[in-house]
Design a protein around this motif. Sequence first.
Motif, PDB file in Angstrom:
ATOM      1  N   LEU A   1       6.666   2.427  13.213  1.00  0.00           N
ATOM      2  CA  LEU A   1       7.214   2.878  11.646  1.00  0.00           C
ATOM      3  C   LEU A   1       8.212   3.949  11.719  1.00  0.00           C
ATOM      4  CD1 LEU A   1       2.751   3.677  11.672  1.00  0.00           C
ATOM      5  CD2 LEU A   1       4.180   1.205  10.877  1.00  0.00           C
ATOM      6  N   GLY A   2       8.054   2.998  10.282  1.00  0.00           N
ATOM      7  CA  GLY A   2       9.076   4.165   9.350  1.00  0.00           C
ATOM      8  C   GLY A   2       9.803   3.395   8.240  1.00  0.00           C
ATOM      9  N   PRO A   3      10.753   3.861   7.402  1.00  0.00           N
ATOM     10  CA  PRO A   3      11.417   3.226   6.504  1.00  0.00           C
ATOM     11  C   PRO A   3      11.918   2.156   5.958  1.00  0.00           C
ATOM     12  CG  PRO A   3      12.264   5.799   6.598  1.00  0.00           C
ATOM     13  CD  PRO A   3      11.087   5.672   7.990  1.00  0.00           C
ATOM     14  N   LEU A   4      12.622   1.502   5.317  1.00  0.00           N
ATOM     15  CA  LEU A   4      13.171   0.032   5.696  1.00  0.00           C
ATOM     16  C   LEU A   4      14.083   0.340   6.366  1.00  0.00           C
ATOM     17  CD1 LEU A   4      13.711  -2.811   5.174  1.00  0.00           C
ATOM     18  CD2 LEU A   4      14.721  -2.112   3.245  1.00  0.00           C
ATOM     19  N   ALA A   5      15.179   1.504   6.450  1.00  0.00           N
ATOM     20  CA  ALA A   5      16.616   1.261   6.302  1.00  0.00           C
ATOM     21  C   ALA A   5      16.442   1.898   8.650  1.00  0.00           C
ATOM     22  CB  ALA A   5      17.624   2.621   6.157  1.00  0.00           C
ATOM     23  N   PRO A   6      15.580   2.819   9.193  1.00  0.00           N
ATOM     24  CA  PRO A   6      15.892   2.151  10.655  1.00  0.00           C
ATOM     25  C   PRO A   6      15.233   1.253  10.919  1.00  0.00           C
ATOM     26  CG  PRO A   6      14.303   4.109   9.822  1.00  0.00           C
ATOM     27  CD  PRO A   6      15.125   3.549   8.442  1.00  0.00           C
TER      28      PRO A   6
ATOM     29  N   GLU B   1       4.225  -2.606   5.562  1.00  0.00           N
ATOM     30  CA  GLU B   1       2.664  -2.439   6.142  1.00  0.00           C
ATOM     31  C   GLU B   1       2.125  -1.693   4.954  1.00  0.00           C
ATOM     32  OE1 GLU B   1       1.235   0.764   9.181  1.00  0.00           O
ATOM     33  OE2 GLU B   1       1.259  -1.342  10.458  1.00  0.00           O
ATOM     34  N   ASP B   2       3.044  -0.694   4.711  1.00  0.00           N
ATOM     35  CA  ASP B   2       2.609   0.347   3.098  1.00  0.00           C
ATOM     36  C   ASP B   2       3.545   0.016   2.058  1.00  0.00           C
ATOM     37  OD1 ASP B   2      -0.385   0.474   3.718  1.00  0.00           O
ATOM     38  OD2 ASP B   2       0.148   2.486   5.012  1.00  0.00           O
ATOM     39  N   ALA B   3       3.443   0.679   0.911  1.00  0.00           N
ATOM     40  CA  ALA B   3       4.414   0.857  -0.108  1.00  0.00           C
ATOM     41  C   ALA B   3       5.491   1.776   0.481  1.00  0.00           C
ATOM     42  CB  ALA B   3       3.868   1.521  -0.978  1.00  0.00           C
ATOM     43  N   GLY B   4       6.194   1.401   0.642  1.00  0.00           N
ATOM     44  CA  GLY B   4       7.461   1.819   1.666  1.00  0.00           C
ATOM     45  C   GLY B   4       7.928   2.617   2.973  1.00  0.00           C
ATOM     46  N   ARG B   5       6.902   1.918   3.469  1.00  0.00           N
ATOM     47  CA  ARG B   5       6.198   2.152   5.468  1.00  0.00           C
ATOM     48  C   ARG B   5       6.487   0.631   6.005  1.00  0.00           C
ATOM     49  NH1 ARG B   5       0.805   4.312   7.959  1.00  0.00           N
ATOM     50  NH2 ARG B   5       0.790   3.527   9.321  1.00  0.00           N
ATOM     51  N   PHE B   6       7.398   0.282   6.679  1.00  0.00           N
ATOM     52  CA  PHE B   6       7.370  -0.693   7.258  1.00  0.00           C
ATOM     53  C   PHE B   6       6.990  -0.632   8.599  1.00  0.00           C
ATOM     54  CE2 PHE B   6       9.681  -0.643   3.806  1.00  0.00           C
ATOM     55  CZ  PHE B   6      10.145  -2.106   3.235  1.00  0.00           C
ATOM     56  N   ARG B   7       6.635  -1.915   9.527  1.00  0.00           N
ATOM     57  CA  ARG B   7       6.723  -1.569  10.620  1.00  0.00           C
ATOM     58  C   ARG B   7       7.274  -2.570  11.591  1.00  0.00           C
ATOM     59  NH1 ARG B   7       1.483  -1.167  14.902  1.00  0.00           N
ATOM     60  NH2 ARG B   7       1.078  -0.728  12.898  1.00  0.00           N
TER      61      ARG B   7
END
Length: 71
Positions: free
Chosen positions: A7-12, A36-42
């Motif tokens: 999980l993390g921000p979009l760039a990584p 996954e959530d606003a500003g959080r990606f899986r």
Amino acid sequence: MLILTALGPLAPIRACADAFDRADPSPADAVSWFEEDAGRFRLEVYAADEAAAEACRAVIAAAAPELHVNV
């Protein structure tokens, strides 16, 4: 089959997905990522076995060392 997630921000997350796209051959059977959530990606990476999972961890670590990977 093993699933590695991070999980993390979009760039990584995108950096990892792009790294798997460039890998030839890729150690992953499949790679997907989504918000996954606003500003959080899986990131989800599917690996056939432990050896492939370790190779996938190495790709993720090189592309985005700040991400924590769970299997």
